[in-house]
Design an enzyme around this catalytic site. Structure first.
Site, PDB file in Angstrom:
ATOM      1  N   GLU A  57       0.842  -1.197  -0.077  1.00  0.00           N
ATOM      2  CA  GLU A  57      -0.010   0.040  -0.031  1.00  0.00           C
ATOM      3  C   GLU A  57       1.059   1.211  -0.049  1.00  0.00           C
ATOM      4  O   GLU A  57       1.927   1.251   0.836  1.00  0.00           O
ATOM      5  CB  GLU A  57      -0.763  -0.142   1.267  1.00  0.00           C
ATOM      6  CG  GLU A  57      -1.948   1.122   1.090  1.00  0.00           C
ATOM      7  CD  GLU A  57      -2.920   1.053   2.417  1.00  0.00           C
ATOM      8  OE1 GLU A  57      -2.768   0.120   3.194  1.00  0.00           O
ATOM      9  OE2 GLU A  57      -3.495   1.806   2.698  1.00  0.00           O
ATOM     10  N   ARG A  70       5.258 -13.016   9.296  1.00  0.00           N
ATOM     11  CA  ARG A  70       6.075 -11.725   9.079  1.00  0.00           C
ATOM     12  C   ARG A  70       7.370 -11.557   9.768  1.00  0.00           C
ATOM     13  O   ARG A  70       7.732 -12.215  10.830  1.00  0.00           O
ATOM     14  CB  ARG A  70       5.292 -10.596   9.480  1.00  0.00           C
ATOM     15  CG  ARG A  70       4.915 -10.588  10.947  1.00  0.00           C
ATOM     16  CD  ARG A  70       3.707  -9.446  11.259  1.00  0.00           C
ATOM     17  NE  ARG A  70       4.169  -8.104  10.858  1.00  0.00           N
ATOM     18  CZ  ARG A  70       3.430  -7.318   9.770  1.00  0.00           C
ATOM     19  NH1 ARG A  70       2.652  -7.841   9.246  1.00  0.00           N
ATOM     20  NH2 ARG A  70       3.640  -6.269   9.519  1.00  0.00           N
ATOM     21  N   LYS A 130       4.488   0.750   9.748  1.00  0.00           N
ATOM     22  CA  LYS A 130       4.245   1.770   9.024  1.00  0.00           C
ATOM     23  C   LYS A 130       3.809   3.195  10.096  1.00  0.00           C
ATOM     24  O   LYS A 130       4.291   4.392  10.017  1.00  0.00           O
ATOM     25  CB  LYS A 130       3.506   1.695   7.750  1.00  0.00           C
ATOM     26  CG  LYS A 130       4.077   1.127   6.790  1.00  0.00           C
ATOM     27  CD  LYS A 130       3.226   1.439   5.298  1.00  0.00           C
ATOM     28  CE  LYS A 130       3.480   0.130   4.425  1.00  0.00           C
ATOM     29  NZ  LYS A 130       2.612  -0.095   3.782  1.00  0.00           N
TER      30      LYS A 130
HETATM   31  P1  ATP Z   1       2.497  -2.259   8.243  1.00  0.00           P
HETATM   32  O1  ATP Z   1       1.454  -3.148   9.070  1.00  0.00           O
HETATM   33  O2  ATP Z   1       3.562  -1.866   8.651  1.00  0.00           O
HETATM   34  O3  ATP Z   1       1.473  -0.954   7.573  1.00  0.00           O
HETATM   35  P2  ATP Z   1       1.638  -3.568   5.794  1.00  0.00           P
HETATM   36  O4  ATP Z   1       1.694  -4.980   5.727  1.00  0.00           O
HETATM   37  O5  ATP Z   1       0.495  -2.943   5.948  1.00  0.00           O
HETATM   38  O6  ATP Z   1       2.594  -2.919   6.692  1.00  0.00           O
HETATM   39  P3  ATP Z   1       1.804  -3.364   2.946  1.00  0.00           P
HETATM   40  O7  ATP Z   1       2.224  -2.318   2.153  1.00  0.00           O
HETATM   41  O8  ATP Z   1       0.450  -3.609   3.038  1.00  0.00           O
HETATM   42  O9  ATP Z   1       2.295  -3.211   4.472  1.00  0.00           O
HETATM   43  O10 ATP Z   1       2.806  -4.701   2.627  1.00  0.00           O
HETATM   44  C1  ATP Z   1       3.027  -5.009   1.556  1.00  0.00           C
HETATM   45  C2  ATP Z   1       3.424  -6.426   1.710  1.00  0.00           C
HETATM   46  O11 ATP Z   1       4.596  -6.726   2.740  1.00  0.00           O
HETATM   47  C3  ATP Z   1       2.129  -7.339   2.162  1.00  0.00           C
HETATM   48  O12 ATP Z   1       2.074  -8.500   1.343  1.00  0.00           O
HETATM   49  C4  ATP Z   1       2.770  -7.828   3.421  1.00  0.00           C
HETATM   50  O13 ATP Z   1       2.393  -9.237   3.710  1.00  0.00           O
HETATM   51  C5  ATP Z   1       4.322  -7.841   3.511  1.00  0.00           C
HETATM   52  N1  ATP Z   1       4.889  -7.171   4.613  1.00  0.00           N
HETATM   53  C6  ATP Z   1       4.707  -6.325   5.495  1.00  0.00           C
HETATM   54  N2  ATP Z   1       5.442  -6.236   6.575  1.00  0.00           N
HETATM   55  C7  ATP Z   1       6.103  -7.455   6.766  1.00  0.00           C
HETATM   56  C8  ATP Z   1       6.940  -8.070   7.636  1.00  0.00           C
HETATM   57  N3  ATP Z   1       7.055  -7.461   8.883  1.00  0.00           N
HETATM   58  N4  ATP Z   1       7.390  -9.253   6.899  1.00  0.00           N
HETATM   59  C9  ATP Z   1       6.879  -9.738   6.063  1.00  0.00           C
HETATM   60  N5  ATP Z   1       6.121  -9.386   5.212  1.00  0.00           N
HETATM   61  C10 ATP Z   1       5.878  -8.120   5.459  1.00  0.00           C
HETATM   62 MG    MG Z   2      -1.373  -3.754   4.591  1.00  0.00          MG
END
Ligand code: ATP
Ligand code: MG
Length: 594
Positions: free
Chosen positions: A60, A295, A305
């Site tokens: 995102e 994760r 984020k």
């Molecule tokens: P946050 O929770 O920090 O906002 P997010 O998961 O919402 O992070 P996205 O932009 O939706 O952020 O993430 C893009 C991809 O990266 C998703 O498929 C998510 O599963 C993966 N991802 C995000 N954080 C991690 C992590 N700590 N370890 C592995 N994969 C991750």
């Molecule tokens: Mg997300």
């Protein structure tokens, strides 16, 4: 994208096994792909997909990518590369707020920096989920037409109250059984801006008694007047993530939709929704399948984020690319390398069990790759003057320092030796402690790549601080000459010639947080506290160091091992031509090991 295959990593990755099985059963052998995302009709007119599998990395664009995302990038792009597939870069931009072009650009940068791209078979597989809004609206309408969705006008509080609990079934909404025609009219009105934000939502009609809370008529569309970075003010209704994501996967003909564990309970809805839309003829089989992995959780950093945005906006750091941040932009400025991240993700593997990875594992991976990749240079970080009293004034001579001890083919470079040198303050002790083999009055030490010198004393200022160290050199002992071994010494110190040194700004970075789990626990009641309270007040020290002359010509982002100190990189942001600034990437050894 490089066609080079990565070796199967030592650590296990259960998703590989799933893909191998799917391919051996020819699951996707007749799957068609029309060259661009689309519905069933669109793809049926296409050809059998040349990509054996399709994965996607779906960030995102509401922040910069962090080290956790690197795990997901290596997983998705790596699997596609290893199995003759394709990985899409998809901006999951269905949420109008908080998304921006700056974030989009930073994400494409980071993915490319890690070594991946989205050009495959002559196509660009870079997509924006917001381009699917028309289809999503059509899909929602189709659900209504088939009796699978309804417009609910309960308040948010009422909806929450009627959801039930894990042990208690939810209550059906009074709006649940309104007619299909009425639902269609209301949904169209929602789209046409006839209803206030939050006044009603479209819900899937599944089962209010389901043991899975996510199946209790989840909301799939809401009214929200917000400007969208791609579609502007065209829409005042936006799909919910859980509705949008499976559809995005299906339109792009993803085979393996890999996400983190918190989405495990969403999987039944994911399948339910796609089956409904396939049944209605909107989507083609085979439908994508979701797989969840743990994760990355890393000690001493925050990988959320929300928290990263807070650190940036409240100016606890200098920006998204502050070298202390675990963003990929920050890690890059810090001197971390894509190859180091690759080694790290291979080493930690992919599993279904949540765990914490020690930050030192990441640092060790960076040390390991930099030890091979980085040339050696000489730097004095805490300089004090050493005068060789029996060395002629106003002259200098060449000494030869190997560029890389493991790569003799990289040759040697010249460093100048002269009468006055900079040495490390800690390499001199007037009264030596036990086991100190460096400079001390009467003692001898080798000036690395130069001569053996004998210390004759030191000068002090009025406060008793040492200002200059004196010595005499033994002319027959120059490194690389026949007589160099004639005098044996235990210590070996580095130096740079005062007349030739490049005085540079060097930033010594340390961890941004002093606690392994910032913000977690440690309240009297075991509860969490503000993670900002765990910021390390000494996470950066800016010094003026004396560097060997050649470092003045370092290219932006060129990395070096400063002998005895660690790995450093010429900062890509603050360096100017002929005046590079250096950031410490990582020390040679871990100073945090207890
Ligand atoms: P946050 O929770 O920090 O906002 P997010 O998961 O919402 O992070 P996205 O932009 O939706 O952020 O993430 C893009 C991809 O990266 C998703 O498929 C998510 O599963 C993966 N991802 C995000 N954080 C991690 C992590 N700590 N370890 C592995 N994969 C991750
Ligand atoms: Mg997300």
């Amino acid at each position: 994208m490089s066609s080079e295959k990565t070796p199967i990593p030592a650590a296990s990755n259960f998703i590989r096994a799933i893909i191998e099985k799917d391919l051996s059963l020819n699951q996707f052998a007749t799957k068609k792909w029309a060259g661009s995302p689309g519905d069933a009709t669109h793809h049926e007119a296409g050809v059998v997909d040349a990509a054996k599998i399709r994965t996607r990395f779906p960030p995102e664009p509401n922040g910069y990518l962090h080290i956790g995302h690197a795990k997901s990038i290596f997983l998705n792009f790596g699997l596609a590369r290893d199995f003759d597939g394709v990985c899409h870069l998809r901006f999951d931009d269905t949420n109008p707020e908080k998304e921006s072009q700056e974030y989009v650009d930073s994400i494409t940068d980071a993915v490319q920096w890690l070594g991946f791209g989205w050009e495959n078979h002559g196509e660009s597989n870079l997509y924006f989920a917001s381009n699917y809004f028309d289809f999503m609206y059509r899909a929602a309408t189709s659900l209504i037409e088939h009796g699978y969705a309804y417009v609910d006008e309960q308040s948010a509080d009422e909806m929450r109250a009627s959801r039930g609990t894990l042990t208690e079934a939810g209550k059906e909404s009074p709006f649940r059984n309104r007619s299909i025609t009425e639902n269609l009219v209301r949904f169209r009105e929602m789209r046409d801006g006839k209803h206030a934000d939050g006044s009603m939502v479209l819900r899937a009609k599944i089962d209010m008694a389901s043991p899975n809370m996510n199946m209790r008529d989840p909301a799939i569309y809401r009214v929200r007047r917000a400007h969208h970075h791609n579609t502007g003010d065209q829409w005042c209704i936006y799909p919910m993530y859980t509705f949008a994501h499976p559809i995005e996967d299906a339109l792009e003909r993803i085979t393996h939709s890999i996400c983190t564990l918190e989405f495990e309970d969403q999987r039944p809805f994911y399948d339910w929704l796609l089956e409904c839309l396939a049944e209605a003829g909107l989507l083609a089989h085979p439908l994508p399948k979701q797989y969840e992995f743990a994760r990355l959780n890393l000690t001493y950093v925050v990988l959320s984020k929300r928290k990263l945005i807070q650190l940036v906006e409240e100016k606890h750091v200098s920006g998204w690319d502050d070298p202390r941040l675990p963003t990929l932009a920050g890690a890059r400025r810090r001197g971390y390398t894509a190859s180091g991240f690759k080694l790290f993700t291979d080493r930690i593997g992919v599993s279904k069990a949540d765990s914490w990875i020690e930050y030192t594992i990441l640092e060790d991976c960076m040390r390991e790759v930099l030890n091979i990749e980085a040339q050696r240079r000489i730097a004095v970080l805490d300089p004090i003057r050493l005068v060789i009293d029996n060395y002629p004034e106003a002259t200098s001579e060449d000494c030869f320092a190997p560029n890389h001890p493991l790569k003799p083919e990289l040759g040697k470079r010249t460093v100048q030796l002269s009468r006055e040198l900079w040495i490390e303050r800690e390499d001199f002790m007037e009264v030596p402690s036990k086991g100190f083999f460096r400079l001390t009055p009467g003692g001898m030490v080798r000036l690395r790549y130069g001569y053996v010198v004998k210390c004759t004393g030191c000068e002090k200022d009025a406060d008793g601080n040492i200002t200059v160290v004196h010595c005499e050199y033994l002319p027959d002992t120059k490194s690389g000459t026949l007589g160099s071994d004639s005098v044996k010494v235990k210590g070996n110190i580095h130096w740079v010639s005062v007349a030739h040194a490049y005085a540079a700004e060097v930033r010594l970075y340390d961890r941004l947080f002093k606690e392994a789990h910032p913000g977690e626990g440690r309240q009297a009641d075991g509860g969490d506290h503000d993670f900002l309270a765990d910021i390390n007040p000494d996470s950066v020290k800016v010094i003026t160091a004396q560097l060997e002359q050649s470092l003045q010509n370092a290219a932006l982002e060129e990395r070096f091992q400063f002998e005895r100190h660690g790995y450093f990189v010429a900062d890509k942001k603050d360096s100017v031509s002929g005046k590079p600034v250096f950031n410490r990437t990582v020390t040679l050894r871990d100073a945090w090991q207890k």
